[in-house]
Design a protein around this motif. Structure first.
Motif, PDB file in Angstrom:
ATOM      1  N   GLU A  95       0.852  -1.190   0.000  1.00  0.00           N
ATOM      2  CA  GLU A  95       0.000   0.000   0.000  1.00  0.00           C
ATOM      3  C   GLU A  95       0.888   1.239   0.000  1.00  0.00           C
ATOM      4  OE1 GLU A  95      -3.333   2.133   2.902  1.00  0.00           O
ATOM      5  OE2 GLU A  95      -2.774   0.038   3.229  1.00  0.00           O
ATOM      6  N   PRO A  96       0.773   2.107  -1.005  1.00  0.00           N
ATOM      7  CA  PRO A  96       1.659   3.277  -1.074  1.00  0.00           C
ATOM      8  C   PRO A  96       1.305   4.326  -0.035  1.00  0.00           C
ATOM      9  CG  PRO A  96       0.018   3.392  -2.812  1.00  0.00           C
ATOM     10  CD  PRO A  96      -0.192   2.072  -2.117  1.00  0.00           C
ATOM     11  N   LEU A  97       2.332   5.013   0.449  1.00  0.00           N
ATOM     12  CA  LEU A  97       2.143   6.106   1.402  1.00  0.00           C
ATOM     13  C   LEU A  97       2.690   7.393   0.812  1.00  0.00           C
ATOM     14  CD1 LEU A  97       3.344   4.484   4.764  1.00  0.00           C
ATOM     15  CD2 LEU A  97       0.988   4.692   3.934  1.00  0.00           C
ATOM     16  N   LEU A  98       1.926   8.470   0.906  1.00  0.00           N
ATOM     17  CA  LEU A  98       2.480   9.790   0.627  1.00  0.00           C
ATOM     18  C   LEU A  98       3.146  10.243   1.915  1.00  0.00           C
ATOM     19  CD1 LEU A  98       0.748   9.532  -1.892  1.00  0.00           C
ATOM     20  CD2 LEU A  98       0.095  11.920  -1.614  1.00  0.00           C
ATOM     21  N   THR A  99       4.456  10.346   1.902  1.00  0.00           N
ATOM     22  CA  THR A  99       5.201  10.567   3.134  1.00  0.00           C
ATOM     23  C   THR A  99       5.566  12.036   3.331  1.00  0.00           C
ATOM     24  OG1 THR A  99       7.134   9.802   1.868  1.00  0.00           O
ATOM     25  CG2 THR A  99       6.152   8.258   3.409  1.00  0.00           C
ATOM     26  N   THR A 100       5.826  12.403   4.585  1.00  0.00           N
ATOM     27  CA  THR A 100       6.221  13.759   4.931  1.00  0.00           C
ATOM     28  C   THR A 100       7.649  14.018   4.441  1.00  0.00           C
ATOM     29  OG1 THR A 100       6.877  12.921   7.109  1.00  0.00           O
ATOM     30  CG2 THR A 100       4.699  13.923   6.931  1.00  0.00           C
ATOM     31  N   PRO A 101       8.023  15.293   4.211  1.00  0.00           N
ATOM     32  CA  PRO A 101       9.337  15.610   3.635  1.00  0.00           C
ATOM     33  C   PRO A 101      10.520  15.064   4.429  1.00  0.00           C
ATOM     34  CG  PRO A 101       7.901  17.531   3.556  1.00  0.00           C
ATOM     35  CD  PRO A 101       7.178  16.501   4.365  1.00  0.00           C
ATOM     36  N   ASP A 102      10.387  14.957   5.761  1.00  0.00           N
ATOM     37  CA  ASP A 102      11.522  14.503   6.567  1.00  0.00           C
ATOM     38  C   ASP A 102      11.896  13.046   6.278  1.00  0.00           C
ATOM     39  OD1 ASP A 102       8.948  14.081   7.822  1.00  0.00           O
ATOM     40  OD2 ASP A 102      10.029  13.203   9.502  1.00  0.00           O
ATOM     41  N   ALA A 104      12.094  11.677   3.273  1.00  0.00           N
ATOM     42  CA  ALA A 104      13.036  11.736   2.148  1.00  0.00           C
ATOM     43  C   ALA A 104      14.413  12.199   2.606  1.00  0.00           C
ATOM     44  CB  ALA A 104      12.497  12.666   1.062  1.00  0.00           C
ATOM     45  N   GLU A 105      14.448  13.039   3.640  1.00  0.00           N
ATOM     46  CA  GLU A 105      15.727  13.545   4.138  1.00  0.00           C
ATOM     47  C   GLU A 105      16.529  12.465   4.851  1.00  0.00           C
ATOM     48  OE1 GLU A 105      14.552  16.818   6.549  1.00  0.00           O
ATOM     49  OE2 GLU A 105      13.749  17.972   4.846  1.00  0.00           O
ATOM     50  N   ASP A 106      15.849  11.483   5.422  1.00  0.00           N
ATOM     51  CA  ASP A 106      16.523  10.340   6.048  1.00  0.00           C
ATOM     52  C   ASP A 106      16.679   9.271   4.965  1.00  0.00           C
ATOM     53  OD1 ASP A 106      17.321   8.076   7.445  1.00  0.00           O
ATOM     54  OD2 ASP A 106      15.961   8.420   9.131  1.00  0.00           O
ATOM     55  N   VAL A 107      17.784   9.342   4.232  1.00  0.00           N
ATOM     56  CA  VAL A 107      17.966   8.502   3.039  1.00  0.00           C
ATOM     57  C   VAL A 107      17.862   7.013   3.368  1.00  0.00           C
ATOM     58  CG1 VAL A 107      19.555   7.877   1.186  1.00  0.00           C
ATOM     59  CG2 VAL A 107      19.374  10.258   1.916  1.00  0.00           C
ATOM     60  N   ALA A 175      23.705   3.204  -4.785  1.00  0.00           N
ATOM     61  CA  ALA A 175      22.870   4.234  -4.168  1.00  0.00           C
ATOM     62  C   ALA A 175      22.332   5.165  -5.249  1.00  0.00           C
ATOM     63  CB  ALA A 175      23.673   5.017  -3.144  1.00  0.00           C
ATOM     64  N   VAL A 176      21.066   5.513  -5.131  1.00  0.00           N
ATOM     65  CA  VAL A 176      20.409   6.401  -6.094  1.00  0.00           C
ATOM     66  C   VAL A 176      19.905   7.622  -5.346  1.00  0.00           C
ATOM     67  CG1 VAL A 176      18.520   6.624  -7.739  1.00  0.00           C
ATOM     68  CG2 VAL A 176      19.712   4.444  -7.523  1.00  0.00           C
ATOM     69  N   SER A 177      20.084   8.789  -5.910  1.00  0.00           N
ATOM     70  CA  SER A 177      19.603  10.007  -5.263  1.00  0.00           C
ATOM     71  C   SER A 177      18.154  10.278  -5.658  1.00  0.00           C
ATOM     72  CB  SER A 177      20.474  11.198  -5.666  1.00  0.00           C
ATOM     73  OG  SER A 177      20.258  11.503  -7.042  1.00  0.00           O
ATOM     74  N   SER A 178      17.488  11.067  -4.810  1.00  0.00           N
ATOM     75  CA  SER A 178      16.119  11.474  -5.142  1.00  0.00           C
ATOM     76  C   SER A 178      16.093  12.271  -6.438  1.00  0.00           C
ATOM     77  CB  SER A 178      15.522  12.319  -4.007  1.00  0.00           C
ATOM     78  OG  SER A 178      15.264  11.516  -2.876  1.00  0.00           O
ATOM     79  N   PRO A 252       3.389  15.167  -9.305  1.00  0.00           N
ATOM     80  CA  PRO A 252       4.587  14.652  -8.630  1.00  0.00           C
ATOM     81  C   PRO A 252       4.407  14.705  -7.108  1.00  0.00           C
ATOM     82  CG  PRO A 252       5.152  16.277 -10.319  1.00  0.00           C
ATOM     83  CD  PRO A 252       3.671  16.368 -10.094  1.00  0.00           C
ATOM     84  N   VAL A 253       4.702  13.594  -6.447  1.00  0.00           N
ATOM     85  CA  VAL A 253       4.561  13.493  -4.988  1.00  0.00           C
ATOM     86  C   VAL A 253       5.724  12.664  -4.431  1.00  0.00           C
ATOM     87  CG1 VAL A 253       2.038  13.712  -4.916  1.00  0.00           C
ATOM     88  CG2 VAL A 253       3.067  11.460  -5.296  1.00  0.00           C
ATOM     89  N   GLN A 254       5.781  12.574  -3.115  1.00  0.00           N
ATOM     90  CA  GLN A 254       6.730  11.678  -2.456  1.00  0.00           C
ATOM     91  C   GLN A 254       5.984  10.402  -2.086  1.00  0.00           C
ATOM     92  OE1 GLN A 254      10.093  11.930  -1.527  1.00  0.00           O
ATOM     93  NE2 GLN A 254      10.255  13.768  -2.790  1.00  0.00           N
ATOM     94  N   VAL A 255       6.357   9.296  -2.696  1.00  0.00           N
ATOM     95  CA  VAL A 255       5.743   8.002  -2.401  1.00  0.00           C
ATOM     96  C   VAL A 255       6.765   7.145  -1.648  1.00  0.00           C
ATOM     97  CG1 VAL A 255       4.714   5.911  -3.363  1.00  0.00           C
ATOM     98  CG2 VAL A 255       4.305   8.113  -4.466  1.00  0.00           C
ATOM     99  N   ASN A 256       6.424   6.834  -0.404  1.00  0.00           N
ATOM    100  CA  ASN A 256       7.330   6.029   0.428  1.00  0.00           C
ATOM    101  C   ASN A 256       8.744   6.597   0.457  1.00  0.00           C
ATOM    102  OD1 ASN A 256       4.965   4.397  -0.058  1.00  0.00           O
ATOM    103  ND2 ASN A 256       6.095   2.694   0.825  1.00  0.00           N
TER     104      ASN A 256
END
Length: 305
Positions: A95-102, A104-107, A175-178, A252-256
């Motif tokens: 199940e996909p989650l739209l996650t908070t920006p923080d 993505a900051e924790d790689v 490793a892949v960057s955002s 465009p969104v942040q998914v997981n």
């Protein structure tokens, strides 16, 4: 807010305060183990019901104790989910989650909750998955993990080694960057919007895999599609037909924790798309269309370690 409400808000009992303080962590543990936000929420409810019956004076480490309860409940549910997935219609995706920006900051956290990683975790046994998540994602001591999964510390070490080797053989090596993922998705979106099949092929890895999960609720591909040419043809044909029927849009969104897309038809959310990118090319495309798995896409979910 009334004076009475202020007093009530300021006098939360210790059990509630501890649970609220660790709730995001507990949800993340449960979601990592289950790949389902709905089931993770149920696990948290079960954890709470057991937690309120605990004598806090006997609890040395509240965080570890709560994680132990959550892990046990998640393990029970994970075994039930395994039986449920056997009768699932078509490919199953987390199940996909739209996650908070923080997130993505924790790689490292983003990598561990990515759709691609959750699919790798699906190949572990329930106990292997619990041990891997608690050790490699959350860095819990072997002794605490042993209490959570009902094994000896020595057995947990062996399970962790086996699970780690299994995951390492299947997860992306580089490793892949955002930014790299976002650039690949932008190229993908542009190719789809312009109907440029060759540009679509160019952004797909030769061995790309497309998975589509609708759970029998909507039209979807009954099995994985493999190969850049095949994936491009399938996507182009499907989206060309959709365009003739309704308006198609991408957000465009942040998914997981990683760049992804919400695809809407006629303004209605139809699909959440996540991707796995390696060396600038898309190696995995994950289309979640099952309406039951899209209930949280209007809100952002906080995850933590």
């Amino acid at each position: 807010m009334s004076e009475h409400s202020d007093q009530a808000a300021g006098t939360a009992d210790p059990a509630t305060e501890a649970f609220v303080a660790h709730r995001n962590l507990l949800f993340t543990v449960a979601y990592e183990m289950l790949g389902s936000a709905a089931d993770a929420e149920d696990v948290l409810q079960e954890t709470w019901l057991r937690w309120v019956g605990v004598d806090l004076a006997e609890v040395r480490d509240q965080r570890a104790y709560l994680v132990r309860i959550t892990t046990r409940q998640a393990l029970t549910r994970l075994r039930t989910l395994g039986r449920r997935k056997e009768t699932y219609v078509g490919p199953w995706l987390p199940e996909p989650l739209l996650t908070t920006p923080d997130v993505a900051e924790d790689v490292e956290l983003a990598d561990n909750v990515s759709m691609a990683m959750l699919l790798v975790l699906e190949t572990l046994t329930p106990t292997e998955r619990a041990v891997f998540v608690l050790r490699d994602v959350f860095d819990f001591p072997y002794g605490e993990i042993a209490e959570a999964v009902g094994k000896t510390p020595a057995a947990v070490r062996q399970i962790a080694h086996r699970a780690r080797s299994h995951v390492a053989a299947r997860r992306p090596r580089d490793a892949v960057s955002s930014d790299e993922t976002r650039a690949a998705l932008q190229a993908f979106q542009h190719a789809v919007e312009t109907g440029d099949v060759q540009s679509l092929v160019d952004v797909l890895a030769p061995d790309v895999v497309l998975l589509s999960d609708a759970g029998g609720r909507r039209q979807a591909l009954p099995r994985p599609v493999v190969g850049a040419d095949k994936v491009a043809r399938v996507l182009s044909a499907g989206l060309r037909w959709i365009r003739t029927e309704t308006e198609l849009s991408f957000e465009p969104v942040q998914v997981n924790g990683w760049p992804g897309l919400i695809i809407r038809f006629g303004g209605e959310t139809d699909t959440v798309m996540a991707a796995r990118v390696e060396n600038g090319l898309i190696t995995g495309l994950y289309f979640v269309r099952n309406p039951e798995k899209l209930s949280r896409v209007d809100q952002r979910t906080a995850l933590s370690r």
